[in-house]
Design an enzyme around this catalytic site. Structure first.
Site, PDB file in Angstrom:
ATOM      1  N   SER A 180      48.605  50.700  38.755  1.00 26.84           N
ATOM      2  CA  SER A 180      49.653  50.156  40.009  1.00 26.84           C
ATOM      3  C   SER A 180      50.659  50.977  40.387  1.00 26.84           C
ATOM      4  O   SER A 180      51.175  50.990  41.515  1.00 26.84           O
ATOM      5  CB  SER A 180      50.173  48.818  39.701  1.00 26.84           C
ATOM      6  N   GLU A 227      43.073  51.935  46.925  1.00 23.07           N
ATOM      7  CA  GLU A 227      43.937  53.250  47.418  1.00 23.07           C
ATOM      8  C   GLU A 227      43.472  54.381  46.386  1.00 23.07           C
ATOM      9  O   GLU A 227      43.221  54.224  45.237  1.00 23.07           O
ATOM     10  CB  GLU A 227      45.491  53.024  46.844  1.00 23.07           C
TER      11      GLU A 227
HETATM   12  C1  LIG Z   1      49.704  44.449  41.763  1.00 26.42           C
HETATM   13  C2  LIG Z   1      48.853  45.666  42.545  1.00 26.42           C
HETATM   14  O1  LIG Z   1      48.839  46.742  41.866  1.00 26.42           O
HETATM   15  C3  LIG Z   1      47.950  45.455  43.508  1.00 26.42           C
HETATM   16  C4  LIG Z   1      47.527  43.907  43.769  1.00 26.42           C
HETATM   17  O2  LIG Z   1      46.511  43.716  43.691  1.00 26.42           O
HETATM   18  S1  LIG Z   1      48.896  42.963  44.581  1.00 26.42           S
HETATM   19  C5  LIG Z   1      47.662  41.480  45.048  1.00 26.42           C
HETATM   20  C6  LIG Z   1      47.062  41.515  46.106  1.00 26.42           C
HETATM   21  N1  LIG Z   1      46.259  40.238  46.391  1.00 26.42           N
HETATM   22  C7  LIG Z   1      46.773  39.285  47.203  1.00 26.42           C
HETATM   23  O3  LIG Z   1      47.810  39.625  47.897  1.00 26.42           O
HETATM   24  C8  LIG Z   1      46.130  38.009  47.263  1.00 26.42           C
HETATM   25  C9  LIG Z   1      46.593  37.134  48.302  1.00 26.42           C
HETATM   26  N2  LIG Z   1      45.696  35.965  48.242  1.00 26.42           N
HETATM   27  C10 LIG Z   1      44.439  35.785  48.688  1.00 26.42           C
HETATM   28  O4  LIG Z   1      43.839  36.688  48.996  1.00 26.42           O
HETATM   29  C11 LIG Z   1      43.651  34.431  48.462  1.00 26.42           C
HETATM   30  O5  LIG Z   1      44.979  33.540  48.421  1.00 26.42           O
HETATM   31  C12 LIG Z   1      42.736  34.356  47.414  1.00 26.42           C
HETATM   32  C13 LIG Z   1      41.416  35.042  47.774  1.00 26.42           C
HETATM   33  C14 LIG Z   1      43.257  34.807  46.070  1.00 26.42           C
HETATM   34  C15 LIG Z   1      42.466  32.673  47.185  1.00 26.42           C
HETATM   35  O6  LIG Z   1      41.996  32.461  48.513  1.00 26.42           O
HETATM   36  P1  LIG Z   1      41.988  30.940  48.899  1.00 26.42           P
HETATM   37  O7  LIG Z   1      41.539  30.715  50.316  1.00 26.42           O
HETATM   38  O8  LIG Z   1      43.384  30.400  48.671  1.00 26.42           O
HETATM   39  O9  LIG Z   1      40.999  30.174  47.811  1.00 26.42           O
HETATM   40  P2  LIG Z   1      39.766  29.865  47.859  1.00 26.42           P
HETATM   41  O10 LIG Z   1      39.105  29.278  49.065  1.00 26.42           O
HETATM   42  O11 LIG Z   1      39.524  29.600  46.409  1.00 26.42           O
HETATM   43  O12 LIG Z   1      38.851  31.507  47.770  1.00 26.42           O
HETATM   44  C16 LIG Z   1      38.655  32.081  49.000  1.00 26.42           C
HETATM   45  C17 LIG Z   1      37.356  32.839  48.674  1.00 26.42           C
HETATM   46  O13 LIG Z   1      37.519  33.807  47.882  1.00 26.42           O
HETATM   47  C18 LIG Z   1      36.739  33.782  46.869  1.00 26.42           C
HETATM   48  N3  LIG Z   1      37.494  34.024  45.288  1.00 26.42           N
HETATM   49  C19 LIG Z   1      38.901  33.654  45.150  1.00 26.42           C
HETATM   50  N4  LIG Z   1      39.471  33.952  44.060  1.00 26.42           N
HETATM   51  C20 LIG Z   1      38.339  34.684  43.628  1.00 26.42           C
HETATM   52  C21 LIG Z   1      38.274  35.191  42.322  1.00 26.42           C
HETATM   53  N5  LIG Z   1      39.074  35.481  41.389  1.00 26.42           N
HETATM   54  N6  LIG Z   1      37.027  35.899  42.215  1.00 26.42           N
HETATM   55  C22 LIG Z   1      35.916  35.931  43.037  1.00 26.42           C
HETATM   56  N7  LIG Z   1      35.955  35.269  43.936  1.00 26.42           N
HETATM   57  C23 LIG Z   1      37.201  34.550  44.412  1.00 26.42           C
HETATM   58  C24 LIG Z   1      36.270  32.213  46.743  1.00 26.42           C
HETATM   59  O14 LIG Z   1      35.030  32.027  45.952  1.00 26.42           O
HETATM   60  C25 LIG Z   1      36.237  31.989  48.170  1.00 26.42           C
HETATM   61  O15 LIG Z   1      34.928  32.612  48.633  1.00 26.42           O
HETATM   62  P3  LIG Z   1      34.353  31.519  49.555  1.00 26.42           P
HETATM   63  O16 LIG Z   1      35.137  31.552  50.989  1.00 26.42           O
HETATM   64  O17 LIG Z   1      32.852  32.306  50.131  1.00 26.42           O
HETATM   65  O18 LIG Z   1      33.835  30.301  49.154  1.00 26.42           O
HETATM   66  N1  LIG Z   2      47.102  42.217  37.921  1.00 27.96           N
HETATM   67  C1  LIG Z   2      46.978  42.534  39.060  1.00 27.96           C
HETATM   68  O1  LIG Z   2      47.079  41.881  40.177  1.00 27.96           O
HETATM   69  C2  LIG Z   2      46.853  44.106  39.167  1.00 27.96           C
HETATM   70  C3  LIG Z   2      46.915  45.196  38.222  1.00 27.96           C
HETATM   71  N2  LIG Z   2      46.464  46.353  38.378  1.00 27.96           N
HETATM   72  C4  LIG Z   2      46.669  47.157  37.146  1.00 27.96           C
HETATM   73  O2  LIG Z   2      45.554  47.149  36.438  1.00 27.96           O
HETATM   74  C5  LIG Z   2      45.923  47.505  35.154  1.00 27.96           C
HETATM   75  C6  LIG Z   2      45.348  46.133  33.981  1.00 27.96           C
HETATM   76  O3  LIG Z   2      45.962  45.203  34.466  1.00 27.96           O
HETATM   77  P1  LIG Z   2      45.621  43.640  34.286  1.00 27.96           P
HETATM   78  O4  LIG Z   2      44.169  43.495  34.521  1.00 27.96           O
HETATM   79  O5  LIG Z   2      46.387  42.737  35.243  1.00 27.96           O
HETATM   80  O6  LIG Z   2      45.983  43.384  33.027  1.00 27.96           O
HETATM   81  P2  LIG Z   2      45.648  42.586  31.738  1.00 27.96           P
HETATM   82  O7  LIG Z   2      46.662  42.375  30.636  1.00 27.96           O
HETATM   83  O8  LIG Z   2      45.030  41.396  32.213  1.00 27.96           O
HETATM   84  O9  LIG Z   2      44.165  43.393  31.007  1.00 27.96           O
HETATM   85  C7  LIG Z   2      44.540  44.633  30.170  1.00 27.96           C
HETATM   86  C8  LIG Z   2      43.398  44.699  29.173  1.00 27.96           C
HETATM   87  O10 LIG Z   2      43.294  45.681  28.761  1.00 27.96           O
HETATM   88  C9  LIG Z   2      43.289  45.594  27.353  1.00 27.96           C
HETATM   89  N3  LIG Z   2      43.444  46.881  26.602  1.00 27.96           N
HETATM   90  C10 LIG Z   2      44.637  47.214  26.102  1.00 27.96           C
HETATM   91  N4  LIG Z   2      44.773  48.474  25.493  1.00 27.96           N
HETATM   92  C11 LIG Z   2      43.302  48.750  25.391  1.00 27.96           C
HETATM   93  C12 LIG Z   2      42.610  49.885  24.920  1.00 27.96           C
HETATM   94  N5  LIG Z   2      43.458  50.693  24.377  1.00 27.96           N
HETATM   95  N6  LIG Z   2      41.551  49.924  25.128  1.00 27.96           N
HETATM   96  C13 LIG Z   2      40.684  49.086  25.824  1.00 27.96           C
HETATM   97  N7  LIG Z   2      41.334  47.767  26.348  1.00 27.96           N
HETATM   98  C14 LIG Z   2      42.713  47.762  26.268  1.00 27.96           C
HETATM   99  C15 LIG Z   2      43.882  44.241  27.148  1.00 27.96           C
HETATM  100  O11 LIG Z   2      43.480  43.830  25.960  1.00 27.96           O
HETATM  101  P3  LIG Z   2      44.540  43.054  24.928  1.00 27.96           P
HETATM  102  O12 LIG Z   2      45.142  41.883  25.880  1.00 27.96           O
HETATM  103  O13 LIG Z   2      43.628  42.287  23.744  1.00 27.96           O
HETATM  104  O14 LIG Z   2      45.675  43.815  24.628  1.00 27.96           O
HETATM  105  C16 LIG Z   2      43.681  43.613  28.362  1.00 27.96           C
HETATM  106  O15 LIG Z   2      42.558  42.933  28.026  1.00 27.96           O
HETATM  107  C17 LIG Z   2      47.339  47.726  35.039  1.00 27.96           C
HETATM  108  O16 LIG Z   2      47.316  48.954  35.019  1.00 27.96           O
HETATM  109  C18 LIG Z   2      47.711  47.023  36.170  1.00 27.96           C
HETATM  110  O17 LIG Z   2      49.015  47.684  36.823  1.00 27.96           O
HETATM  111  C19 LIG Z   2      46.024  46.832  39.387  1.00 27.96           C
HETATM  112  C20 LIG Z   2      45.831  46.061  40.450  1.00 27.96           C
HETATM  113  C21 LIG Z   2      46.160  44.487  40.485  1.00 27.96           C
END
Ligand SMILES: CC(=O)CC(=O)SCCNC(=O)CCNC(=O)[C@H](O)C(C)(C)COP(=O)(O)OP(=O)(O)OC[C@H]1O[C@@H](n2cnc3c(N)ncnc32)[C@H](O)[C@@H]1OP(=O)(O)O
Ligand SMILES: NC(=O)C1=CN([C@@H]2O[C@H](COP(=O)(O)OP(=O)(O)OC[C@H]3O[C@@H](n4cnc5c(N)ncnc54)[C@H](OP(=O)(O)O)[C@@H]3O)[C@@H](O)[C@H]2O)C=CC1
Length: 278
Positions: free
Chosen positions: A112, A145
């Site tokens: 991320s 991205e």
């Molecule tokens: C941290 C980083 O590095 C980057 C990041 O990822 S930042 C995080 C970015 N993500 C967001 O901003 C998520 C914002 N939230 C959302 O998009 C929505 O709230 C959500 C998709 C999570 C849930 O949506 P919702 O409308 O509240 O719930 P829900 O009705 O259960 O789901 C909508 C659809 O998505 C699907 N869905 C939801 N969660 C799912 C999951 N984990 N896996 C698969 N499908 C999923 C559902 O099956 C549903 O599909 P249908 O419409 O075909 O039934």
């Molecule tokens: N959470 C989010 O919404 C997002 C996260 N990301 C990025 O994706 C990456 C993973 O995040 P996320 O999935 O949330 O984190 P989680 O903690 O859910 O998953 C990380 C996984 O990696 C495993 N792991 C750790 N070390 C090793 C290794 N050496 N070999 C194989 N597996 C290993 C961990 O196992 P164990 O738990 O047993 O240590 C765990 O299952 C991060 O870089 C995060 O920034 C990107 C987009 C969105």
């Protein structure tokens, strides 16, 4: 590599796209948890009518799991999704570099926020290393991205983009190799501001979230979104962005630090800013 929240989703979309997928985890328990998460998400696809039972079964058959990195020798694309920790990631990249025999193989990171150059330099082939950053939940969100480092080759960029658009049918945006890239550079200060607002007693968690859902049509409020991402992951992202820019807006607030210390990691642990215990 790594099949937590994100790795499971990435493995699922790759298997659904018809690819032969090998998933690496650290332990048999973690492997079982990943298998369960993927099966349950595919089940959700079937229930919502987006996936036939035949396609679900075919996707499951394309997925294999291992705890032995040596099994990666024949891979031509490795997607790393282990925890957001620079040391863990550089160790994984160094190890994968030793194992994968195809010198044209692409090494992608789902990080991320960690600069891709740091991961590339852990390998003997930084021109093959690129950021391919998916969004959570991976089966739902269309964006990826693409983040080349200064040393990423033109061929790697083109092949990674073709993988995302032609094979996974997702949309790409491109970013320079700066901690946080495009989306987290904008999103993380917003999430941290919502935590500071709660911390200062300005408003309740429910009202902060409802404000953004009902007032700005966001699908979820910032505190619930932080719960979805994971408080540990949010903290790690904020720390690497703060390390790069020394920008106070990226500095994780004390409430976030204390909640991570307490194991309140959000949806995945059952409690964060909201409660998920059933
Ligand atoms: C941290 C980083 O590095 C980057 C990041 O990822 S930042 C995080 C970015 N993500 C967001 O901003 C998520 C914002 N939230 C959302 O998009 C929505 O709230 C959500 C998709 C999570 C849930 O949506 P919702 O409308 O509240 O719930 P829900 O009705 O259960 O789901 C909508 C659809 O998505 C699907 N869905 C939801 N969660 C799912 C999951 N984990 N896996 C698969 N499908 C999923 C559902 O099956 C549903 O599909 P249908 O419409 O075909 O039934
Ligand atoms: N959470 C989010 O919404 C997002 C996260 N990301 C990025 O994706 C990456 C993973 O995040 P996320 O999935 O949330 O984190 P989680 O903690 O859910 O998953 C990380 C996984 O990696 C495993 N792991 C750790 N070390 C090793 C290794 N050496 N070999 C194989 N597996 C290993 C961990 O196992 P164990 O738990 O047993 O240590 C765990 O299952 C991060 O870089 C995060 O920034 C990107 C987009 C969105």
């Amino acid at each position: 590599m790594g099949s937590g929240l994100m790795g499971s989703g990435i493995a699922e979309v790759c298997a659904r796209a018809g690819l032969d997928v090998l998933v690496a985890e650290v332990s048999p328990d973690a492997t079982e948890a990943a298998r369960g998460r993927i099966a349950s998400s595919l089940g959700r696809g079937v229930r919502s009518g987006k996936l036939s039972t035949e396609d679900r079964d075919a996707a499951l058959e394309r997925l294999r799991f291992t705890t032995d990195l040596a099994d990666f020798a024949d891979r031509n694309l490795v997607v790393e999704a282990v925890a957001e920790n620079e040391q863990v990631k550089t160790e994984v990249f160094a190890a994968v570099d030793q194992v994968v025999t195809d010198r044209d193989a692409i090494f992608a990171s789902n990080t991320s926020s960690i600069p891709i150059m740091k991961l590339g330099m852990a390998t003997s082939r930084p021109e093959q290393v690129i950021g391919v950053h998916f969004f959570n939940p991976v089966p739902v969100l269309k964006l990826v991205e693409l983040v080349p480092s200064l040393l990423t080759g033109e061929q790697t960029k083109a092949r990674a983009e073709a993988f995302v658009t032609d094979v996974l049918h997702k949309e790409v945006i491109r970013s320079q190799d700066r901690a946080g890239f495009v989306v987290n550079a904008l999103l993380i200060p917003y999430l941290l501001s919502s935590i500071r607002m709660l911390e200062s007693g300005f408003a309740s968690a429910e009202d902060i979230d409802n404000g953004m859902v009902l007032g700005c049509a966001h699908p979820m409020g910032p505190l619930r979104l932080t719960d979805l991402i994971g408080l540990d992951t949010t903290k790690a992202i904020a720390e690497s962005m703060y390390e790069e820019f020394k920008e106070p807006l990226y500095s994780p607030p004390p409430l976030l630090l204390r909640m991570v210390d307490a194991g309140l990691l959000g949806k995945k642990s059952g409690r964060g800013f909201h409660n998920y215990a059933s």
